[in-house]
Design a protein around this motif. Structure first.
Motif, PDB file in Angstrom:
ATOM      1  N   LEU A 102       0.907  -1.267  -0.088  1.00 43.76           N
ATOM      2  CA  LEU A 102      -0.105  -0.025   0.091  1.00 43.76           C
ATOM      3  C   LEU A 102       0.676   1.304  -0.056  1.00 43.76           C
ATOM      4  O   LEU A 102       0.756   2.226  -0.699  1.00 43.76           O
ATOM      5  CB  LEU A 102      -1.075   0.015   1.160  1.00 43.76           C
ATOM      6  N   LEU A 103       1.949   1.309   0.761  1.00 37.20           N
ATOM      7  CA  LEU A 103       2.742   2.405   0.807  1.00 37.20           C
ATOM      8  C   LEU A 103       3.498   2.552  -0.402  1.00 37.20           C
ATOM      9  O   LEU A 103       3.847   3.535  -0.945  1.00 37.20           O
ATOM     10  CB  LEU A 103       3.969   2.136   2.094  1.00 37.20           C
ATOM     11  N   ALA A 104       3.888   1.344  -1.445  1.00 35.08           N
ATOM     12  CA  ALA A 104       4.613   1.388  -2.351  1.00 35.08           C
ATOM     13  C   ALA A 104       3.863   2.145  -3.412  1.00 35.08           C
ATOM     14  O   ALA A 104       4.501   2.509  -4.527  1.00 35.08           O
ATOM     15  CB  ALA A 104       4.937   0.188  -2.920  1.00 35.08           C
ATOM     16  N   VAL A 105       2.419   2.290  -3.398  1.00 35.60           N
ATOM     17  CA  VAL A 105       1.659   3.160  -4.385  1.00 35.60           C
ATOM     18  C   VAL A 105       2.181   4.657  -4.544  1.00 35.60           C
ATOM     19  O   VAL A 105       2.031   5.129  -5.502  1.00 35.60           O
ATOM     20  CB  VAL A 105       0.120   3.138  -3.858  1.00 35.60           C
ATOM     21  N   PHE A 106       2.745   5.170  -3.393  1.00 34.48           N
ATOM     22  CA  PHE A 106       3.165   6.438  -3.387  1.00 34.48           C
ATOM     23  C   PHE A 106       4.464   6.536  -3.949  1.00 34.48           C
ATOM     24  O   PHE A 106       4.963   7.677  -3.885  1.00 34.48           O
ATOM     25  CB  PHE A 106       3.001   7.180  -1.922  1.00 34.48           C
ATOM     26  N   PHE A 107       5.008   5.691  -4.190  1.00 31.31           N
ATOM     27  CA  PHE A 107       6.709   5.495  -4.549  1.00 31.31           C
ATOM     28  C   PHE A 107       6.900   5.161  -6.034  1.00 31.31           C
ATOM     29  O   PHE A 107       7.004   3.921  -6.022  1.00 31.31           O
ATOM     30  CB  PHE A 107       7.525   5.133  -3.504  1.00 31.31           C
ATOM     31  N   PHE A 108       6.280   6.057  -7.142  1.00 35.02           N
ATOM     32  CA  PHE A 108       6.486   5.448  -8.460  1.00 35.02           C
ATOM     33  C   PHE A 108       5.864   4.170  -8.649  1.00 35.02           C
ATOM     34  O   PHE A 108       6.256   3.621  -9.666  1.00 35.02           O
ATOM     35  CB  PHE A 108       8.008   5.189  -8.645  1.00 35.02           C
ATOM     36  N   SER A 109       4.796   4.249  -8.148  1.00 34.13           N
ATOM     37  CA  SER A 109       3.868   2.816  -8.392  1.00 34.13           C
ATOM     38  C   SER A 109       4.639   1.572  -8.089  1.00 34.13           C
ATOM     39  O   SER A 109       4.761   0.579  -9.041  1.00 34.13           O
ATOM     40  CB  SER A 109       3.217   3.201  -9.741  1.00 34.13           C
ATOM     41  N   LEU A 110       5.644   1.666  -6.966  1.00 35.84           N
ATOM     42  CA  LEU A 110       6.174   0.284  -7.114  1.00 35.84           C
ATOM     43  C   LEU A 110       5.506  -0.708  -6.542  1.00 35.84           C
ATOM     44  O   LEU A 110       6.101  -1.801  -6.437  1.00 35.84           O
ATOM     45  CB  LEU A 110       7.434   0.500  -5.916  1.00 35.84           C
ATOM     46  N   TRP A 111       4.381  -0.599  -6.173  1.00 33.90           N
ATOM     47  CA  TRP A 111       3.461  -1.700  -5.743  1.00 33.90           C
ATOM     48  C   TRP A 111       3.346  -2.718  -6.394  1.00 33.90           C
ATOM     49  O   TRP A 111       3.214  -3.981  -6.203  1.00 33.90           O
ATOM     50  CB  TRP A 111       1.988  -1.146  -5.104  1.00 33.90           C
ATOM     51  N   THR A 112       3.317  -2.674  -8.230  1.00 36.14           N
ATOM     52  CA  THR A 112       3.067  -3.719  -9.066  1.00 36.14           C
ATOM     53  C   THR A 112       4.404  -4.446  -8.948  1.00 36.14           C
ATOM     54  O   THR A 112       4.520  -5.725  -8.798  1.00 36.14           O
ATOM     55  CB  THR A 112       2.690  -3.082 -10.254  1.00 36.14           C
ATOM     56  N   LEU A 113       5.513  -3.794  -8.917  1.00 34.39           N
ATOM     57  CA  LEU A 113       6.638  -4.640  -8.719  1.00 34.39           C
ATOM     58  C   LEU A 113       6.837  -5.336  -7.619  1.00 34.39           C
ATOM     59  O   LEU A 113       7.234  -6.453  -7.699  1.00 34.39           O
ATOM     60  CB  LEU A 113       7.918  -3.531  -8.874  1.00 34.39           C
ATOM     61  N   TYR A 114       6.389  -5.037  -6.540  1.00 37.56           N
ATOM     62  CA  TYR A 114       6.624  -5.737  -5.332  1.00 37.56           C
ATOM     63  C   TYR A 114       5.625  -6.790  -5.066  1.00 37.56           C
ATOM     64  O   TYR A 114       5.978  -7.701  -4.856  1.00 37.56           O
ATOM     65  CB  TYR A 114       6.154  -4.687  -4.090  1.00 37.56           C
TER      66      TYR A 114
END
Length: 151
Positions: A102-114
């Motif tokens: 959820l937090l990675a959404v706010f950092f270059f959309s890294l949530w998909t990578l994670y």
């Protein structure tokens, strides 16, 4: 290119994390993210054998949910929870943290990578026939050291 993984008589895809995160979304003007999101939620439904998982509703929350602000965040969190359940079922040592997704959404959309990296660990356990544990986290053998044979 995606690699096909067979688990419990079904096929799943091990995808390249950078293609999922940046490459294909740029080429398709962002549409691939929704296609990928549908596919991973469908994989979760099939892998967990949980018919209550609705991939279409997840995509709807991610796409049109931005109007109401909260639905995309709830959907991403729940998808990460599903991946965690999949990892538990596959007995993967290092598991996804839904809050980090959820937090990675706010950092270059890294949530998909994670999320894709965590899914790939599940598929690696099927490809290589062993749980995908973090390197360096293996426990030392217990008991006394082995006695060498006499000369």
């Amino acid at each position: 290119m995606a690699e096909i993984v067979r688990a419990d008589g079904q096929e799943f895809k091990k995808r390249n994390i950078f293609a999922v995160w940046l490459g294909l979304p740029i080429i398709t003007l962002g549409i691939y993210t929704f296609v990928w999101y549908y596919k991973i939620n469908d994989e979760a439904r099939r892998y967990l054998r949980d018919e209550s998982i609705r991939p279409g509703i997840s995509v709807l929350a991610l796409s049109l949910g931005w109007i109401l602000i909260l639905p995309p965040f709830i959907s991403i969190y729940r998808t990460a929870e599903r991946v965690r359940r999949m990892q538990e079922q596959a007995k993967i040592g290092t598991r996804i943290e839904p809050v980090l997704a959820l937090l990675a959404v706010f950092f270059f959309s890294l949530w998909t990578l994670y999320i894709q990296e965590m899914l790939n660990r599940i598929w690696d356990s099927y490809l290589y026939g062993r749980p995908a544990a973090q390197p360096g986290l293996a426990l030392p053998p217990s008991g006394p050291p082995p006695i060498p044979p006499p000369p």
